[in-house]
Design a protein around this motif. Structure first.
Motif, PDB file in Angstrom:
ATOM      1  N   MET A   1      -2.808  -1.864  -6.723  1.00  0.00           N
ATOM      2  CA  MET A   1      -2.713  -0.858  -8.036  1.00  0.00           C
ATOM      3  C   MET A   1      -1.461  -1.374  -8.221  1.00  0.00           C
ATOM      4  O   MET A   1      -0.679  -1.757  -7.066  1.00  0.00           O
ATOM      5  CB  MET A   1      -2.894   0.347  -7.215  1.00  0.00           C
ATOM      6  N   LYS A   2      -1.199  -1.540  -8.940  1.00  0.00           N
ATOM      7  CA  LYS A   2       0.056  -1.481 -10.143  1.00  0.00           C
ATOM      8  C   LYS A   2       1.263  -0.504  -9.874  1.00  0.00           C
ATOM      9  O   LYS A   2       0.963   0.546 -10.610  1.00  0.00           O
ATOM     10  CB  LYS A   2       0.112  -2.255 -11.530  1.00  0.00           C
ATOM     11  N   TYR A   3       2.148  -0.192  -9.545  1.00  0.00           N
ATOM     12  CA  TYR A   3       3.357   0.878  -9.301  1.00  0.00           C
ATOM     13  C   TYR A   3       4.625   0.112 -10.582  1.00  0.00           C
ATOM     14  O   TYR A   3       5.564  -0.997 -10.343  1.00  0.00           O
ATOM     15  CB  TYR A   3       3.973   1.109  -8.247  1.00  0.00           C
ATOM     16  N   SER A   4       5.395   0.828 -11.235  1.00  0.00           N
ATOM     17  CA  SER A   4       6.018   0.630 -12.153  1.00  0.00           C
ATOM     18  C   SER A   4       7.555   1.140 -10.806  1.00  0.00           C
ATOM     19  O   SER A   4       7.261   1.908 -10.238  1.00  0.00           O
ATOM     20  CB  SER A   4       6.552   1.381 -13.653  1.00  0.00           C
ATOM     21  N   ILE A  21       7.232   1.815  -1.907  1.00  0.00           N
ATOM     22  CA  ILE A  21       5.642   1.850  -2.736  1.00  0.00           C
ATOM     23  C   ILE A  21       4.521   2.051  -1.552  1.00  0.00           C
ATOM     24  O   ILE A  21       4.725   1.561  -0.348  1.00  0.00           O
ATOM     25  CB  ILE A  21       5.287   0.839  -3.981  1.00  0.00           C
ATOM     26  N   GLU A  22       3.724   3.209  -1.070  1.00  0.00           N
ATOM     27  CA  GLU A  22       3.041   3.161  -0.342  1.00  0.00           C
ATOM     28  C   GLU A  22       3.818   2.884   0.635  1.00  0.00           C
ATOM     29  O   GLU A  22       2.831   2.592   2.122  1.00  0.00           O
ATOM     30  CB  GLU A  22       1.383   2.512  -0.587  1.00  0.00           C
ATOM     31  N   TYR A 104       4.584  -9.863  -3.476  1.00  0.00           N
ATOM     32  CA  TYR A 104       4.375  -9.018  -3.851  1.00  0.00           C
ATOM     33  C   TYR A 104       3.759  -9.804  -5.157  1.00  0.00           C
ATOM     34  O   TYR A 104       5.054  -9.957  -5.338  1.00  0.00           O
ATOM     35  CB  TYR A 104       4.208  -8.039  -3.595  1.00  0.00           C
ATOM     36  N   TYR A 114       6.468  -3.973 -12.923  1.00  0.00           N
ATOM     37  CA  TYR A 114       5.856  -3.325 -12.208  1.00  0.00           C
ATOM     38  C   TYR A 114       5.400  -4.428 -10.701  1.00  0.00           C
ATOM     39  O   TYR A 114       5.650  -5.583 -11.036  1.00  0.00           O
ATOM     40  CB  TYR A 114       4.303  -3.478 -12.858  1.00  0.00           C
ATOM     41  N   GLN A 116       2.678  -4.660  -7.612  1.00  0.00           N
ATOM     42  CA  GLN A 116       1.215  -4.894  -7.672  1.00  0.00           C
ATOM     43  C   GLN A 116       0.661  -4.737  -6.257  1.00  0.00           C
ATOM     44  O   GLN A 116       1.205  -5.928  -5.072  1.00  0.00           O
ATOM     45  CB  GLN A 116       0.620  -6.260  -8.084  1.00  0.00           C
ATOM     46  N   LYS A 118      -1.791  -3.778  -2.856  1.00  0.00           N
ATOM     47  CA  LYS A 118      -3.151  -3.820  -3.356  1.00  0.00           C
ATOM     48  C   LYS A 118      -3.540  -2.995  -1.850  1.00  0.00           C
ATOM     49  O   LYS A 118      -3.108  -1.976  -1.405  1.00  0.00           O
ATOM     50  CB  LYS A 118      -4.027  -5.143  -2.608  1.00  0.00           C
TER      51      LYS A 118
END
Ligand code: FES
Length: 118
Positions: A1-4, A21-22, A104, A114, A116, A118
């Motif tokens: 998934m791609k995050y700003s 992120i996550e 990443y 962004y 990415q 996974k």
């Protein structure tokens, strides 16, 4: 998934930014030549944030007394014991096969950076 992670203008040449992120800490870096890289923001030795370290180069040499400064701004140095990681590969300089940090994919689209995951 791609995050700003930030706006393009926030990440200037030679700078880095820590993001989460996550629940993973990731450092996003804009190198001296303007390219973007992202690495796990945890030193595999004792765990500090690599984003508290510095972006530097490294010296190589073919014989005693001779050295060449290379990869300026492409080596991320840990703030605690100076282990060095290549921002392009995540590999350590002293043992690239066995000691590394995860990398990443990073993209830049319409003024936004962004990462990415996974
Ligand atoms: S904690 Fe990073 S080199 Fe020791």
């Amino acid at each position: 998934m791609k995050y700003s992670v930030c706006e393009t203008k926030e990440l200037k040449t030679g700078k880095m930014k820590a993001v989460t992120i996550e629940r993973k800490s990731i450092v996003v870096i804009r190198s001296q030549n303007g390219k973007l890289y992202a690495l796990r923001n945890v030193c595999p030795h004792k765990g500090p944030a690599l984003s508290d370290g510095s972006l530097e180069g490294t010296c190589t040499g073919s014989e005693p007394g001779e050295y060449t400064l290379e990869k300026m701004g492409e080596i991320l140095k840990c703030p605690w014991h100076n282990w060095e990681f290549d921002i392009k590969t995540g590999c350590s300089l002293f043992d690239p096969e066995n000691v590394r940090v995860k990398t990443y994919s990073v993209t830049e689209e319409e003024g936004t950076v962004y990462v990415q995951v996974k």
